[in-house]
Structure formats: C-alpha cells, structure tokens
Design a protein around this motif. Structure first.
Motif, PDB file in Angstrom:
ATOM      1  N   THR A 198     -18.211   3.098   7.946  1.00  0.00           N
ATOM      2  CA  THR A 198     -17.417   3.640   9.035  1.00  0.00           C
ATOM      3  C   THR A 198     -15.702   3.572   8.819  1.00  0.00           C
ATOM      4  OG1 THR A 198     -19.250   2.739  10.375  1.00  0.00           O
ATOM      5  CG2 THR A 198     -17.134   2.926  11.405  1.00  0.00           C
ATOM      6  N   LEU A 199     -15.262   4.564   9.124  1.00  0.00           N
ATOM      7  CA  LEU A 199     -13.824   4.698   8.939  1.00  0.00           C
ATOM      8  C   LEU A 199     -12.967   4.119  10.044  1.00  0.00           C
ATOM      9  CD1 LEU A 199     -11.849   5.837   6.786  1.00  0.00           C
ATOM     10  CD2 LEU A 199     -11.658   7.952   8.297  1.00  0.00           C
ATOM     11  N   VAL A 200     -12.361   3.149   9.759  1.00  0.00           N
ATOM     12  CA  VAL A 200     -11.483   2.164  10.617  1.00  0.00           C
ATOM     13  C   VAL A 200     -10.116   2.087  10.268  1.00  0.00           C
ATOM     14  CG1 VAL A 200     -13.643   1.186  11.340  1.00  0.00           C
ATOM     15  CG2 VAL A 200     -12.340   0.247   9.600  1.00  0.00           C
ATOM     16  N   TYR A 201      -9.366   1.514  11.248  1.00  0.00           N
ATOM     17  CA  TYR A 201      -7.920   1.321  11.134  1.00  0.00           C
ATOM     18  C   TYR A 201      -7.856  -0.061  10.290  1.00  0.00           C
ATOM     19  CZ  TYR A 201      -6.941   4.903  14.430  1.00  0.00           C
ATOM     20  OH  TYR A 201      -6.668   6.212  14.709  1.00  0.00           O
ATOM     21  N   PRO A 202      -6.736  -0.354   9.778  1.00  0.00           N
ATOM     22  CA  PRO A 202      -6.837  -1.664   8.617  1.00  0.00           C
ATOM     23  C   PRO A 202      -6.910  -2.535   9.318  1.00  0.00           C
ATOM     24  CG  PRO A 202      -4.806  -0.014   8.134  1.00  0.00           C
ATOM     25  CD  PRO A 202      -5.543   0.437   9.504  1.00  0.00           C
ATOM     26  N   ASP A 203      -6.628  -2.974  10.338  1.00  0.00           N
ATOM     27  CA  ASP A 203      -6.965  -4.223  11.245  1.00  0.00           C
ATOM     28  C   ASP A 203      -8.351  -4.544  11.385  1.00  0.00           C
ATOM     29  OD1 ASP A 203      -6.659  -2.277  13.196  1.00  0.00           O
ATOM     30  OD2 ASP A 203      -5.957  -3.863  14.672  1.00  0.00           O
ATOM     31  N   GLU A 204      -9.467  -3.397  11.474  1.00  0.00           N
ATOM     32  CA  GLU A 204     -10.577  -3.451  11.647  1.00  0.00           C
ATOM     33  C   GLU A 204     -11.397  -3.575  10.529  1.00  0.00           C
ATOM     34  OE1 GLU A 204     -11.895  -0.633  14.997  1.00  0.00           O
ATOM     35  OE2 GLU A 204      -9.871   0.018  14.130  1.00  0.00           O
ATOM     36  N   SER A 205     -10.816  -3.450   9.357  1.00  0.00           N
ATOM     37  CA  SER A 205     -11.557  -3.252   7.987  1.00  0.00           C
ATOM     38  C   SER A 205     -12.346  -4.549   7.403  1.00  0.00           C
ATOM     39  CB  SER A 205     -10.535  -2.845   7.205  1.00  0.00           C
ATOM     40  OG  SER A 205     -10.957  -3.254   5.764  1.00  0.00           O
ATOM     41  N   ASP A 206     -13.653  -4.130   7.022  1.00  0.00           N
ATOM     42  CA  ASP A 206     -14.486  -5.439   6.680  1.00  0.00           C
ATOM     43  C   ASP A 206     -15.658  -4.717   5.773  1.00  0.00           C
ATOM     44  OD1 ASP A 206     -16.256  -7.364   6.359  1.00  0.00           O
ATOM     45  OD2 ASP A 206     -16.571  -7.905   8.296  1.00  0.00           O
TER      46      ASP A 206
ATOM     47  N   GLN B 298       0.879  -1.320  -0.127  1.00  0.00           N
ATOM     48  CA  GLN B 298       0.032  -0.161  -0.210  1.00  0.00           C
ATOM     49  C   GLN B 298       0.755   1.274   0.152  1.00  0.00           C
ATOM     50  OE1 GLN B 298      -2.239  -0.984   3.608  1.00  0.00           O
ATOM     51  NE2 GLN B 298      -3.910  -1.589   2.235  1.00  0.00           N
ATOM     52  N   ALA B 299       1.885   1.566  -0.647  1.00  0.00           N
ATOM     53  CA  ALA B 299       2.924   2.446  -0.737  1.00  0.00           C
ATOM     54  C   ALA B 299       1.907   3.641  -1.053  1.00  0.00           C
ATOM     55  CB  ALA B 299       3.891   2.201  -1.603  1.00  0.00           C
ATOM     56  N   GLY B 300       1.246   3.653  -2.390  1.00  0.00           N
ATOM     57  CA  GLY B 300       0.520   4.786  -2.775  1.00  0.00           C
ATOM     58  C   GLY B 300      -0.516   5.258  -1.681  1.00  0.00           C
TER      59      GLY B 300
ATOM     60  N   LEU C 284     -14.553   0.671   6.382  1.00  0.00           N
ATOM     61  CA  LEU C 284     -13.756   1.100   5.336  1.00  0.00           C
ATOM     62  C   LEU C 284     -12.285   1.422   5.971  1.00  0.00           C
ATOM     63  CD1 LEU C 284     -13.568   1.570   2.297  1.00  0.00           C
ATOM     64  CD2 LEU C 284     -14.231   4.042   2.842  1.00  0.00           C
ATOM     65  N   SER C 285     -11.250   0.747   5.839  1.00  0.00           N
ATOM     66  CA  SER C 285      -9.795   1.093   5.993  1.00  0.00           C
ATOM     67  C   SER C 285      -9.507   2.702   5.715  1.00  0.00           C
ATOM     68  CB  SER C 285      -8.776   0.145   5.514  1.00  0.00           C
ATOM     69  OG  SER C 285      -7.476   0.666   5.863  1.00  0.00           O
ATOM     70  N   VAL C 286      -8.951   3.283   6.411  1.00  0.00           N
ATOM     71  CA  VAL C 286      -8.241   4.639   6.357  1.00  0.00           C
ATOM     72  C   VAL C 286      -7.013   4.596   5.269  1.00  0.00           C
ATOM     73  CG1 VAL C 286      -6.682   4.346   8.244  1.00  0.00           C
ATOM     74  CG2 VAL C 286      -7.232   6.675   7.490  1.00  0.00           C
ATOM     75  N   LEU C 287      -6.654   3.444   4.991  1.00  0.00           N
ATOM     76  CA  LEU C 287      -5.478   3.308   3.963  1.00  0.00           C
ATOM     77  C   LEU C 287      -6.286   2.821   2.576  1.00  0.00           C
ATOM     78  CD1 LEU C 287      -2.627   1.471   5.662  1.00  0.00           C
ATOM     79  CD2 LEU C 287      -2.877   3.799   5.217  1.00  0.00           C
ATOM     80  N   SER C 288      -7.596   2.414   2.644  1.00  0.00           N
ATOM     81  CA  SER C 288      -8.193   2.452   1.263  1.00  0.00           C
ATOM     82  C   SER C 288      -8.228   3.909   0.595  1.00  0.00           C
ATOM     83  CB  SER C 288      -9.681   1.662   1.341  1.00  0.00           C
ATOM     84  OG  SER C 288     -10.578   2.907   1.934  1.00  0.00           O
ATOM     85  N   PRO C 289      -8.133   3.984  -0.861  1.00  0.00           N
ATOM     86  CA  PRO C 289      -8.199   5.257  -1.509  1.00  0.00           C
ATOM     87  C   PRO C 289      -9.482   6.275  -0.914  1.00  0.00           C
ATOM     88  CG  PRO C 289      -7.580   3.626  -2.947  1.00  0.00           C
ATOM     89  CD  PRO C 289      -7.985   2.977  -1.768  1.00  0.00           C
TER      90      PRO C 289
END
Length: 144
Positions: free
Chosen positions: A87-95, A40-42, A101-106
């Motif tokens: 719901t905006l969540v940290y990557p380990d909570e994403s589903d 997830q570099a970008g 939705l992970s904060v690391l998703s676009p």
C-alpha cells in the motif's frame, strides 16, 4: 531517473496520473523536506521530477487502474518472478512489515501514477530493479 515502459515500449504516449489533492500533499511534503536537505535527497528529487511531469486530474477522473496515494498494488519482480503487495503511503505511515511502502522509497516513487500492466526499471540502492504493476487491488478513489 528510472525508465518506465509498457508492452509497446517506452511510455511516450501515456504518462503518469496524479490526483490533484495528492499532488498538493506531496508538494507540501517536498517543501517541508527542504529543512532536512540530506535526508533522502535522491528520493526527494525523483518525486519532484515525477510531480513535474505528471498529468494532474481531479480525483473523480483518475483512471481506476492508476496507483495513487493509499492504493494497494501487486507488483511482480521481473528478475525473480516473485509477487509483492504494497500500500503506497506517506513517509510517516510507512511500515514495511505491514506492507505499507513510503512514497519516498525508490519503489514507492516509481509506482506513483502508473497503471496495471506498466513495466518499470528504477534505481534502488542495490542497482536497478525491474518490475511490473500486476494489479491495482484497491484504489481509495473507487471507495468514495
């Protein structure tokens, strides 16, 4: 980097807001990600840029219509007119099936710190997505 606009045009006078404790946790997430530079570099670079330019405020001073970590938000796709709720969540909570939705998703990175009514253009794997923050339905800060 994406472009975020409101009805008046580019958001030059109104930047994004991030709660102090969210910033601390998100910066820790970025530091841990250094161990996995290809993952997830970008997304990591986009999140780092958002944190750099954000107005950091104590959680108690966060405006009630700002998308923060843990917020549930309804967005409208400006191309299709369809509404989505996340719901905006940290990557380990994403589903994504549970609308987390992970904060690391676009789209997750794009939402962080913006307010109801803001329109966003943001690069996603399929091109550029245009959407509007229709409503911050739940903000954890208001629950305290």
């Amino acid at each position: 980097m994406g472009k975020k606009v409101n009805a008046a045009g580019p958001l030059t006078d109104r930047g994004i807001f991030i709660a102090t404790d969210d910033r601390v946790l998100l910066e820790a997430l970025l530091r841990r990600a250094v161990d996995h530079p290809l993952q997830q570099a970008g997304s990591l670079a986009a999140l780092a840029e958002e944190l750099r330019r954000a107005r950091v405020v104590p959680r108690t001073e966060l405006p009630p219509d700002v998308v923060s970590m843990g917020s549930t938000v309804r967005i409208r796709d400006l191309e299709t007119g369809e509404d989505e709720t996340y719901t905006l969540v940290y990557p380990d909570e994403s589903d994504i099936e549970d609308e987390k939705l992970s904060v690391l998703s676009p789209v997750g990175t794009a939402l962080l710190g913006y307010r109801s009514g803001d329109e966003i253009e943001w690069p996603v794997p399929a091109g550029v997505r245009r959407f509007r923050v229709e409503e911050v339905m739940l903000q954890p800060e208001r629950m305290r």
